[in-house]
Design an enzyme around this catalytic site. Structure first.
Site, short mmCIF file in Angstrom:
data_model
loop_
_atom_site.label_atom_id
_atom_site.label_comp_id
_atom_site.label_asym_id
_atom_site.label_seq_id
_atom_site.Cartn_x
_atom_site.Cartn_y
_atom_site.Cartn_z
N GLY A 1 39.88 37.40 31.94
CA GLY A 1 39.38 36.77 33.43
C GLY A 1 39.53 37.78 34.57
N ASP B 1 44.57 31.37 37.85
CA ASP B 1 45.88 30.71 37.40
C ASP B 1 46.67 31.62 36.01
OD1 ASP B 1 44.34 29.63 35.88
OD2 ASP B 1 45.26 27.70 35.81
N SER C 1 42.26 22.49 33.67
CA SER C 1 41.22 22.72 34.64
C SER C 1 39.71 22.70 34.13
CB SER C 1 41.59 23.99 35.28
OG SER C 1 42.82 24.01 35.67
#
Length: 294
Positions: A148, A168, A101
């Site tokens: 995160g 994710d 990503s």
């Protein structure tokens, strides 16, 4: 806590779904001139060798990206854009490098956009820093060795009032199933107009099947539109061989988006049937797409 390595799974069917959605979403958002902030909560290493020790051990890319690149029939536009993005990192017809990503996003972003990458795994964080350094992107890309779930909060709302957050996690830790809805609830309060994309595995765990229901309820309570796409490539419990052994590997995954671009649903409605056909591993393969307005 740090046993999961995405390098074993790079380019698998879940990556194909996630990155197809990511590219289609970014393409729409980047049509506006105003700067865009992209936040990646679990960035991984950023780039992966499909012929390396990790990926070749599981060979999951053979039933994922490799099938897309080898397709003979014309691809739906969203899948074609995905295939083009992967080919941009490779020479020739075979894919030896798979962009995660971070690199997919960075390739699409403009000079005045910003990309914040969070990665807590020590080995992956080092690899990510090394891979990003090769881009010579300067201040455009920042790597944070932080959790995160926590780190992205400090960037919302962004100065330009435009942001895409990709969440994710591996869901290797059971608490991730609770932290994802908690994060969504908070970021919607901090920045209600942001675009939030959440990937999750569809596996034989109650938490995995409850997660999209929780996300829908949270989003509906906030009065925001949502879109939910799923891709199944094989059966779960039903996927057993002739001898009764269970087939290994992830059977399905989903992408849940809050404030999705209006162009995303028609793009996925064209791409998902083809995706399910190309990546099917047994007769249980299929797809789903649902949405609701704010």
């Amino acid at each position: 806590m740090f046993s999961y390595r995405h390098a074993f799974h790079a380019g698998n069917h879940a990556d194909v779904l996630k990155h197809t959605v990511l590219i289609a979403t970014l393409q729409h958002l980047l049509n506006k001139e105003a700067a865009l902030l992209v936040l990646d909560t679990h960035a991984g290493a950023g780039l992966y060798r499909l012929d390396g020790d990790y990926a070749s051990t599981s060979a999951e890319s053979a039933d994922g990206v490799a099938r897309i690149l080898a397709a003979s029939a014309p691809l739906a536009q969203a899948l074609q854009d995905y295939a083009d993005a992967v080919r941009a990192f490779n020479r020739g017809s075979a894919a030896r490098v798979y962009p995660g990503s971070p690199f997919i996003a960075q390739r699409l972003l403009r000079a005045h956009d910003r990309l914040k990458l969070c990665e807590l795994h020590p080995s992956d964080a080092r690899a990510l820093e090394g891979n990003v350094a090769q881009l010579e992107a300067g201040r455009q890309v920042a790597v944070l060795r932080e959790d995160g779930f926590e780190a992205v909060r400090k960037f919302l709302p962004p100065p330009a009032r435009r942001a895409l957050l990709l969440c994710d996690p591996s869901y290797e830790i059971k608490s991730d199933y609770a932290r994802v809805p908690a994060l969504l609830q908070e970021v919607l309060k901090r920045f209600p107009t942001g675009v939030y994309a959440i990937w999750y595995p569809l596996i034989a765990r109650p938490e995995a099947h409850e997660l999209p229901r929780r996300l829908k309820a949270l989003t509906a309570k906030a009065g925001k539109p949502w879109l939910h796409a799923t891709l199944t490539v094989k059966g779960g419990k039903a996927a057993a061989g002739a001898g009764g052994e269970r087939r290994p590997g992830l059977p399905a995954s989903g992408m849940f988006l809050v404030n999705p671009p209006y162009t995303l649903e028609p793009a996925l409605r064209a791409a998902l049937p083809q995706l399910a056909e190309l990546l099917a591993q047994d007769r249980h393969a299929g797809w789903g797409l649902e949405s609701a307005g704010g």
